[in-house]
Design a protein around this motif. Structure first.
Motif, PDB file in Angstrom:
ATOM      1  N   UNK A   1       0.837  -1.198   0.000  1.00 17.90           N
ATOM      2  CA  UNK A   1       0.000   0.000   0.000  1.00 17.90           C
ATOM      3  C   UNK A   1       0.877   1.256   0.000  1.00 17.90           C
ATOM      4  N   UNK A   2       1.943   1.248   0.794  1.00 19.20           N
ATOM      5  CA  UNK A   2       2.853   2.396   0.849  1.00 19.20           C
ATOM      6  C   UNK A   2       3.499   2.641  -0.516  1.00 19.20           C
ATOM      7  N   UNK A   3       3.904   1.583  -1.203  1.00 22.38           N
ATOM      8  CA  UNK A   3       4.505   1.732  -2.533  1.00 22.38           C
ATOM      9  C   UNK A   3       3.488   2.271  -3.538  1.00 22.38           C
ATOM     10  N   UNK A   4       2.265   1.777  -3.475  1.00 24.25           N
ATOM     11  CA  UNK A   4       1.230   2.273  -4.383  1.00 24.25           C
ATOM     12  C   UNK A   4       0.901   3.744  -4.109  1.00 24.25           C
ATOM     13  N   UNK A   5       0.863   4.112  -2.840  1.00 29.59           N
ATOM     14  CA  UNK A   5       0.615   5.520  -2.495  1.00 29.59           C
ATOM     15  C   UNK A   5       1.751   6.400  -3.006  1.00 29.59           C
ATOM     16  N   UNK A   6       2.982   5.939  -2.815  1.00 27.70           N
ATOM     17  CA  UNK A   6       4.136   6.692  -3.303  1.00 27.70           C
ATOM     18  C   UNK A   6       4.040   6.894  -4.808  1.00 27.70           C
ATOM     19  N   UNK A   7       3.753   5.829  -5.524  1.00 23.40           N
ATOM     20  CA  UNK A   7       3.602   5.925  -6.979  1.00 23.40           C
ATOM     21  C   UNK A   7       2.502   6.919  -7.327  1.00 23.40           C
TER      22      UNK A   7
ATOM     23  N   UNK B   1      13.598   8.527 -14.243  1.00 18.07           N
ATOM     24  CA  UNK B   1      14.043   7.157 -14.532  1.00 18.07           C
ATOM     25  C   UNK B   1      14.564   6.448 -13.288  1.00 18.07           C
ATOM     26  N   UNK B   2      15.386   7.137 -12.501  1.00 13.41           N
ATOM     27  CA  UNK B   2      15.978   6.527 -11.318  1.00 13.41           C
ATOM     28  C   UNK B   2      14.914   6.150 -10.303  1.00 13.41           C
ATOM     29  N   UNK B   3      13.986   7.082 -10.038  1.00 12.40           N
ATOM     30  CA  UNK B   3      12.912   6.809  -9.073  1.00 12.40           C
ATOM     31  C   UNK B   3      11.988   5.700  -9.574  1.00 12.40           C
TER      32      UNK B   3
ATOM     33  N   UNK C   1      11.425  -1.910  -8.878  1.00 11.33           N
ATOM     34  CA  UNK C   1      12.161  -2.988  -8.205  1.00 11.33           C
ATOM     35  C   UNK C   1      11.559  -3.304  -6.832  1.00 11.33           C
ATOM     36  N   UNK C   2      11.166  -2.264  -6.108  1.00 19.50           N
ATOM     37  CA  UNK C   2      10.546  -2.477  -4.795  1.00 19.50           C
ATOM     38  C   UNK C   2       9.220  -3.229  -4.933  1.00 19.50           C
ATOM     39  N   UNK C   3       8.441  -2.901  -5.951  1.00 16.91           N
ATOM     40  CA  UNK C   3       7.163  -3.599  -6.173  1.00 16.91           C
ATOM     41  C   UNK C   3       7.407  -5.069  -6.523  1.00 16.91           C
TER      42      UNK C   3
END
Length: 175
Positions: free
Chosen positions: A82-88, A97-99, A105-107
């Motif tokens: 959920x935190x990764x999806x919110x960040x996205x 590109x870097x982010x 990769x984290x997902x």
């Protein structure tokens, strides 16, 4: 056939309930699948699984412990997802590109961790229930998980290039 019908009803009801919420897509996943199961089937997840898996009284206690452990270990994975999806979703327009590489990769790593968790618990369920009933358990668990993922994915914006193609009316496929 009855099981397939129940699963279809669950999907429709879950989609309807999630779509009816006015919160952002990544908050919609906070809907507890226990609530959805209870709403559709009139039973909690443990009772539904006990009947689906035809658990004996002896198996019931061991299964309940294993299920509680599984759901507890699944919690941090879900929180991270959920935190990764919110960040996205929050940084969608400014991801370079870097982010984007790091976030992707984290997902993927998050998905791998979940797969490893399922594999560990499949082994436990297999010893406890046998292969067929362990497969039934994970079929229902995966069904709930994929339904939630699909709903959330449909709410997230496309990555920059795809989004601009969409606005300009071009097909969303590459040529």
């Amino acid at each position: 056939m009855k099981k397939v019908s129940c699963l279809l009803i669950l999907l429709v009801a879950m989609t309807w309930r999630l779509a009816a919420q006015s919160t952002p897509a990544t908050d919609a996943v906070a809907v507890n699948d226990e609530d959805v199961v209870a709403q559709i089937f009139g039973k909690n997840k443990l009772m539904l699984l006990s009947e689906l898996l035809n658990l004996s009284p002896i198996e019931e206690k061991a299964f309940q412990t294993t299920l509680t452990d599984y759901e507890t270990e699944k919690g941090p994975w879900l929180t991270e997802r959920i935190a990764l999806l919110k960040l996205y979703n929050e940084e969608f327009s400014s991801l370079d590109e870097r982010k984007m590489n790091s976030l992707t990769r984290q997902m993927i790593n998050n998905d791998l961790e979940f797969t490893r968790l399922q594999l560990r618990y499949f082994r436990r369920m297999n010893k406890l229930l046998g292969a067929t009933r362990a497969a039934k358990f994970f079929q229902l668990d995966n069904y709930l998980e994929q339904s939630t993922r699909t709903y959330i994915q449909n709410q997230l914006p496309f990555i920059k290039e795809l989004e601009s193609d969409k606005r300009e009316g071009r097909p969303l496929t590459r040529r």
